[in-house]
Scaffold this motif. Structure first.
Motif, short mmCIF file in Angstrom:
data_model
loop_
_atom_site.label_atom_id
_atom_site.label_comp_id
_atom_site.label_asym_id
_atom_site.label_seq_id
_atom_site.Cartn_x
_atom_site.Cartn_y
_atom_site.Cartn_z
N ILE A 146 0.87 -1.18 0.00
CA ILE A 146 0.00 0.00 0.00
C ILE A 146 0.90 1.23 0.00
O ILE A 146 1.84 1.33 0.80
N LEU A 147 0.63 2.18 -0.89
CA LEU A 147 1.36 3.43 -0.95
C LEU A 147 0.38 4.57 -0.68
O LEU A 147 -0.62 4.70 -1.38
N ALA A 148 0.66 5.36 0.33
CA ALA A 148 -0.25 6.45 0.69
C ALA A 148 0.55 7.65 1.16
O ALA A 148 1.62 7.50 1.76
N THR A 149 0.03 8.84 0.90
CA THR A 149 0.68 10.05 1.38
C THR A 149 -0.04 10.60 2.61
O THR A 149 -1.26 10.49 2.73
N GLY A 186 4.31 -0.33 8.60
CA GLY A 186 4.54 0.75 7.66
C GLY A 186 5.74 1.60 8.00
O GLY A 186 6.15 1.69 9.16
N ILE A 187 6.31 2.22 6.97
CA ILE A 187 7.42 3.15 7.14
C ILE A 187 7.24 4.31 6.17
O ILE A 187 6.57 4.19 5.14
N SER A 188 7.84 5.45 6.51
CA SER A 188 7.91 6.54 5.55
C SER A 188 9.14 6.36 4.68
O SER A 188 10.14 5.76 5.10
N ILE A 189 9.06 6.83 3.45
CA ILE A 189 10.17 6.72 2.51
C ILE A 189 10.50 8.11 1.98
O ILE A 189 9.66 9.02 2.01
N PRO A 190 11.73 8.31 1.48
CA PRO A 190 12.15 9.65 1.06
C PRO A 190 11.72 10.05 -0.34
O PRO A 190 12.20 11.07 -0.86
N TRP A 198 5.41 10.23 1.67
CA TRP A 198 4.96 8.90 1.24
C TRP A 198 5.21 7.87 2.35
O TRP A 198 6.28 7.85 2.96
N TYR A 199 4.21 7.00 2.56
CA TYR A 199 4.32 5.85 3.45
C TYR A 199 4.07 4.57 2.64
O TYR A 199 3.25 4.56 1.72
N VAL A 200 4.79 3.52 3.02
CA VAL A 200 4.59 2.19 2.43
C VAL A 200 4.12 1.26 3.54
O VAL A 200 4.72 1.21 4.62
#
Length: 232
Positions: A146-149, A186-190, A198-200
């Motif tokens: 899942i990709l969400a902002t 989940g983690i945030s990515i750069p 963005w979080y994955v």
């Protein structure tokens, strides 16, 4: 996602964000998912697909029957089809669309390899974020992503309402806890995204990108002064 009375056909690009960023935002989402392993055979849910800003790229790339879009504003999708996508591509690719405003995915009767929610949970109170992530987890494949902002902040926006066009904030710890509550990690990515992060999310910690992968997840854009901050 909520119709504010903007004239269909004339402003469908502006409705989903700054018009000058329209092409970049769509391309950035496409690049991000491909970097994380999207292939043409995968089933993708574009949640809040709007005027198909990213969907027009995914539709061309994905195999027949692999693109699913959700947005309550039917006119946004219809205008995107009329002015950008065309009926011929729809006949070839056979996408699925749902116009519900209940954050429901049940009518699709399938599970997804990737779920995308760009600038959706930046407009919802915490109860709707919880509902949304719960539904995403239910229809995500075991090895899906899942990709969400989110708009990170020092406080959490309470409530169960849709706040568009206003933006809401959540603490990073709250975002991770909401995911954990529905069986996700989940983690945030750069990956570069103006104003948002963005979080994955995944069902398995091993499915998430590691910090060693972060150099490949910056989303930098070269030779564009408007997007110069992406290279920092």
């Amino acid at each position: 996602m909520t119709d504010l009375g903007i004239t269909a056909g004339e402003n469908y690009n502006d409705y989903v964000g700054p018009a000058e960023e329209y092409d970049f935002m769509g391309a950035s989402q496409f690049r991000l998912l491909c970097t994380l392993g999207l292939r043409s055979k995968h089933k993708l849910l574009d949640f809040g697909c709007g005027s198909l800003r990213a969907g027009r790229l995914f539709l061309t790339y994905l195999d027949e029957g692999c693109y699913y879009g959700v947005d309550p504003n039917r006119w946004l999708i219809e205008d995107a089809i009329k002015f950008q996508v065309g009926q011929d591509l729809l006949r070839i690719k056979k996408p699925f669309f749902s116009y519900n405003d209940q954050f429901s995915l049940a009518e699709f009767e399938t599970h997804f390899d990737f779920i995308l929610a760009q600038s959706i949970l930046t407009h919802t109170g915490i109860d709707l974020v919880r509902l949304c992530l719960q539904n995403f987890a239910r229809y995500l494949k075991p090895d899906g992503l899942i990709l969400a902002t989110f708009l990170e902040g020092d406080y959490d926006t309470e409530g169960d309402s849709w706040e568009y066009p206003m933006c809401v904030t959540f603490r990073p710890s709250t975002i991770r806890q909401l995911a954990q509550d529905v069986g996700l990690v989940g983690i945030s990515i750069p990956w570069f995204r103006p104003r948002q992060t963005w979080y994955v999310f995944a069902k398995d910690q091993d499915r998430l990108p590691t910090e060693a992968m972060f150099p490949y997840l910056h989303g930098a854009v070269l030779f564009d002064s408007m997007l110069g901050s992406s290279k920092k």
